[in-house]
Design a protein around this motif. Structure first.
Motif, mmCIF file in Angstrom:
data_model
loop_
_atom_site.group_PDB
_atom_site.id
_atom_site.type_symbol
_atom_site.label_atom_id
_atom_site.label_comp_id
_atom_site.label_asym_id
_atom_site.label_seq_id
_atom_site.Cartn_x
_atom_site.Cartn_y
_atom_site.Cartn_z
ATOM 1 N N LEU A 46 -6.557 8.577 -11.648
ATOM 2 C CA LEU A 46 -6.856 7.267 -11.060
ATOM 3 C C LEU A 46 -8.087 6.644 -11.716
ATOM 4 C CD1 LEU A 46 -6.130 8.072 -7.321
ATOM 5 C CD2 LEU A 46 -4.947 6.344 -8.686
ATOM 6 N N GLU A 47 -9.084 7.450 -11.998
ATOM 7 C CA GLU A 47 -10.267 6.950 -12.704
ATOM 8 C C GLU A 47 -9.883 6.427 -14.088
ATOM 9 O OE1 GLU A 47 -13.243 9.934 -12.962
ATOM 10 O OE2 GLU A 47 -13.665 9.962 -10.799
ATOM 11 N N THR A 51 0.842 -1.199 0.000
ATOM 12 C CA THR A 51 0.000 0.000 0.000
ATOM 13 C C THR A 51 0.877 1.248 0.000
ATOM 14 O OG1 THR A 51 -1.763 -1.122 1.218
ATOM 15 C CG2 THR A 51 -1.791 1.288 1.239
ATOM 16 N N VAL A 52 0.530 2.203 -0.853
ATOM 17 C CA VAL A 52 1.174 3.514 -0.862
ATOM 18 C C VAL A 52 0.167 4.551 -0.400
ATOM 19 C CG1 VAL A 52 2.203 5.323 -2.296
ATOM 20 C CG2 VAL A 52 2.787 2.920 -2.709
ATOM 21 N N ILE A 53 0.570 5.379 0.555
ATOM 22 C CA ILE A 53 -0.285 6.454 1.050
ATOM 23 C C ILE A 53 0.452 7.763 0.818
ATOM 24 C CG2 ILE A 53 -1.564 7.381 3.027
ATOM 25 C CD1 ILE A 53 -1.522 4.615 4.261
ATOM 26 N N LEU A 99 -5.254 -0.445 -10.206
ATOM 27 C CA LEU A 99 -4.765 -0.062 -8.885
ATOM 28 C C LEU A 99 -5.963 0.262 -7.991
ATOM 29 C CD1 LEU A 99 -2.244 0.661 -7.155
ATOM 30 C CD2 LEU A 99 -2.436 2.999 -8.043
ATOM 31 N N GLU A 100 -6.120 -0.499 -6.934
ATOM 32 C CA GLU A 100 -7.193 -0.229 -5.966
ATOM 33 C C GLU A 100 -6.849 1.047 -5.199
ATOM 34 O OE1 GLU A 100 -8.786 -2.415 -1.936
ATOM 35 O OE2 GLU A 100 -8.297 -3.694 -3.673
ATOM 36 N N TYR A 101 -7.832 1.916 -5.028
ATOM 37 C CA TYR A 101 -7.533 3.172 -4.333
ATOM 38 C C TYR A 101 -8.743 3.662 -3.544
ATOM 39 C CZ TYR A 101 -10.128 5.753 -7.984
ATOM 40 O OH TYR A 101 -11.091 6.234 -8.831
ATOM 41 N N LEU A 155 4.247 8.964 -8.911
ATOM 42 C CA LEU A 155 4.135 7.974 -7.831
ATOM 43 C C LEU A 155 3.082 6.919 -8.180
ATOM 44 C CD1 LEU A 155 4.973 7.111 -4.955
ATOM 45 C CD2 LEU A 155 3.199 8.643 -4.072
ATOM 46 N N ILE A 156 1.993 7.342 -8.794
ATOM 47 C CA ILE A 156 0.962 6.399 -9.223
ATOM 48 C C ILE A 156 1.521 5.453 -10.281
ATOM 49 C CG2 ILE A 156 -1.257 6.163 -10.405
ATOM 50 C CD1 ILE A 156 -2.050 8.852 -9.062
ATOM 51 N N ASP A 157 2.186 6.023 -11.290
ATOM 52 C CA ASP A 157 2.765 5.191 -12.353
ATOM 53 C C ASP A 157 3.764 4.187 -11.795
ATOM 54 O OD1 ASP A 157 1.288 6.510 -14.281
ATOM 55 O OD2 ASP A 157 2.926 7.847 -14.887
#
Length: 315
Positions: free
Chosen positions: A124-125, A67-69, A134-136, A86-88
């Motif tokens: 993210l969408e 998990t990344v926060i 990616l679950e978010y 960071l998402i990529d």
């Protein structure tokens, strides 16, 4: 036990990091742009220096992370370049869950200085449009209840701001009407819910409201008057020209945030006036109310109410 990466260890992040360390359940990896200074190492964590312009290296450092926060500052990350990287990198590294840097209200229409948050939401969408990559969850908390207590709040890292109603000085600024609703959530509850969310076995909700209490400004003032035994001086601001009304108010709510501490006083005051003008506009339009998805996922968790919080803070 899983590996959790915390990006940008600022004030809110530090509160949550402390919560993870206290739980002792997970390996905590801190992603920071700079090497730690003297006394900055956090016991029970591993700190890595990252460059968000080097996505390959970032992805390498995220290998094995569950998990990344993110707590990357929205008004310091122009175009959300760092957070999109960071998402990529998280997708490339096979990270399962991601929480972008939200930690505020549900809608940013009036909050132009937070437009970057909406860029991240859309990104993210889009990456999940055809299939879940990616679950978010968007951890939305409203306003931190702690700011109501101003300098008397008893947090370790969160800045000691005051807000539209100032418990310490028994005064309040009300945009138009005391009936406008705001969601307030104590940082202690945010920490506890985020820690619990890591262990949640179901799929994270895309909208992740954490709702401590939703109340009108007037209700909050009534509780504060009851606890302190002092009548508040209430100043009603003209919503047809909030900026001018705020500039002429008897006091100016403060913002003590690392991103603006180094500004000269004139620039800082201008930022504060603009930020609160936007925020009051958002409150008037109902944008300061957040949902309660995480409340419903953890129905047995008891959130701090205004009365309990203020009593504890002023004790």
């Amino acid at each position: 036990m899983v590996k959790v990466a915390i990006a940008a260890p600022g004030e809110v992040a530090r509160e949550i990091i402390d919560g993870f360390v206290a739980s002792g359940k997970h390996d905590i990896l801190i992603l920071a742009r700079k090497d730690p200074g003297p006394g900055e190492h956090i016991q029970g964590t591993t700190r890595l220096t990252v460059n968000y312009e080097d996505k390959a290296d970032l992805a390498k450092k995220l290998q094995g992370v569950h998990t990344v926060i993110s707590f990357i500052n929205a008004f310091g990350d122009f175009g959300s370049v760092a957070q999109l990287a960071l998402i990529d990198a998280s997708v490339e590294a096979g990270v399962k869950r991601f929480a972008p840097s939200e930690w505020f209200v549900a809608k940013h229409d009036r909050l132009t200085w937070l437009a970057g948050k909406d860029i991240v939401r859309k990104y993210l969408e889009d990456i999940n449009k055809d299939k879940k990559v990616l679950e978010y969850t968007l951890f939305q908390v409203g306003l931190f209840m702690n700011y109501v207590a101003g300098p008397k709040q008893k947090t370790k890292h969160l800045s000691r701001n005051n807000f539209l109603f100032d418990v310490e000085h028994s005064r309040a600024l009300v945009p138009g009407s005391p009936d406008h609703l705001i969601t307030y959530t104590a940082i202690e509850d945010v920490v506890n819910i985020v820690v619990k969310a890591i262990d949640y076995e179901g799929e994270w909700p895309k909208i992740g409201g954490i709702n401590g209490v939703t109340a009108s400004l007037g209700q909050g003032i009534e509780v504060a008057e009851k606890i302190t035994g002092k009548k508040f001086a209430i100043e009603v601001l003209d919503i047809s020209d909030l900026k001018a009304s705020l500039q002429n108010a008897s006091f100016l709510p403060q913002i003590d945030h690392p991103a603006i501490r180094q500004l000269d006083e004139a620039t800082k005051t201008g930022f504060i006036i603009n930020a609160y003008t936007d925020l009051m506009g958002a409150i008037v339009e109902g944008h300061a109310v957040v949902s309660d998805e995480w409340n419903r996922i953890f129905p047995d968790y008891k959130f701090l109410g205004f009365e309990e919080f203020i009593s504890k803070t002023l004790a």
